[in-house]
Scaffold this motif. Structure first.
Motif, PDB file in Angstrom:
ATOM      1  N   ARG A   1       1.993  12.151 -12.310  1.00 49.75           N
ATOM      2  CA  ARG A   1       2.570  12.878 -10.957  1.00 49.75           C
ATOM      3  C   ARG A   1       4.072  13.099 -11.203  1.00 49.75           C
ATOM      4  O   ARG A   1       4.824  12.698 -11.936  1.00 49.75           O
ATOM      5  N   LEU A   2       4.461  14.123 -10.325  1.00 49.08           N
ATOM      6  CA  LEU A   2       5.904  14.590 -10.189  1.00 49.08           C
ATOM      7  C   LEU A   2       6.638  13.679  -9.425  1.00 49.08           C
ATOM      8  O   LEU A   2       6.185  13.677  -8.287  1.00 49.08           O
TER       9      LEU A   2
ATOM     10  N   GLN B   1       1.014  14.567  -0.072  1.00 48.08           N
ATOM     11  CA  GLN B   1       0.955  15.147  -1.473  1.00 48.08           C
ATOM     12  C   GLN B   1       0.525  14.085  -2.593  1.00 48.08           C
ATOM     13  O   GLN B   1       1.358  13.307  -2.931  1.00 48.08           O
ATOM     14  N   ASP B   2      -0.670  13.977  -3.008  1.00 51.22           N
ATOM     15  CA  ASP B   2      -1.092  13.267  -4.161  1.00 51.22           C
ATOM     16  C   ASP B   2      -0.364  13.160  -5.190  1.00 51.22           C
ATOM     17  O   ASP B   2      -0.397  12.597  -6.185  1.00 51.22           O
TER      18      ASP B   2
ATOM     19  N   ALA C   1       0.859  -1.190   0.054  1.00 45.43           N
ATOM     20  CA  ALA C   1       0.007  -0.013   0.152  1.00 45.43           C
ATOM     21  C   ALA C   1       1.041   1.256   0.102  1.00 45.43           C
ATOM     22  O   ALA C   1       1.766   1.242   0.619  1.00 45.43           O
ATOM     23  N   GLY C   2       0.761   2.275  -0.957  1.00 45.91           N
ATOM     24  CA  GLY C   2       1.404   3.368  -0.969  1.00 45.91           C
ATOM     25  C   GLY C   2       2.231   3.407  -1.925  1.00 45.91           C
ATOM     26  O   GLY C   2       3.329   4.264  -2.031  1.00 45.91           O
ATOM     27  N   GLN C   3       2.423   2.198  -2.788  1.00 45.16           N
ATOM     28  CA  GLN C   3       3.339   2.237  -4.138  1.00 45.16           C
ATOM     29  C   GLN C   3       2.579   1.786  -5.225  1.00 45.16           C
ATOM     30  O   GLN C   3       1.510   1.625  -5.231  1.00 45.16           O
ATOM     31  N   GLU C   4       2.797   2.212  -6.381  1.00 42.32           N
ATOM     32  CA  GLU C   4       2.140   2.165  -7.549  1.00 42.32           C
ATOM     33  C   GLU C   4       3.247   2.053  -8.614  1.00 42.32           C
ATOM     34  O   GLU C   4       4.280   2.673  -8.623  1.00 42.32           O
TER      35      GLU C   4
END
Length: 136
Positions: free
Chosen positions: A38-39, A66-67, A12-15
């Motif tokens: 995303r930046l 920061q999404d 979770a929290g990775q993509e």
């Protein structure tokens, strides 16, 4: 199968994402496979050791606060990316950047026009050369 067991397990929290544009100063713009652009910041462990190019598949860590920003955790080479696609970790729409060497010398789609008819220009090369000297 062995590589799949050694890879960084996505939590979770990775993509997964694909690099769109390199921005310089250790930053890049990536299109995540969850549909968000995303930046991303390349962390110090990867800087100057792992070279990331446009079109590469990367693993990013999302920020809780920061999404629109993320951090690059790992870069996958094309073989690893194909394995991820085969194991259904990446969507079928993901395009894997392959650097294939063409031996047919097609010059990347650039075509040059030759004087096929053998027609000469109105001026010969010597006349053009003398004209350039006279202009000086």
């Amino acid at each position: 199968k062995q590589w799949y067991q050694r890879r960084v397990a996505i939590t979770a929290g990775q993509e997964y994402a694909q690099v769109l544009k390199l921005l310089g100063n250790g930053r890049l713009e990536a299109q995540c496979f969850d549909g968000v652009k995303r930046l991303c910041h390349i962390r110090g462990k990867l800087r100057k050791k792992v070279w990331i190019n446009q079109g590469d598949i990367i693993l990013i860590g999302l920020r809780d606060y920061q999404d629109s920003k993320a951090d690059v955790i790992q870069k996958y080479n094309p073989d690893e990316a194909r394995n991820l696609k085969a194991y259904k970790e990446l969507p079928e729409s993901a395009k894997i950047n392959d650097a294939q060497i063409d031996d047919d010398n097609d010059l990347d789609g650039i075509e040059f026009q030759d004087d096929i008819g053998g027609e000469e220009d109105d001026e010969s090369e010597e006349d053009v050369m003398y004209d350039e000297i006279d202009d000086i």
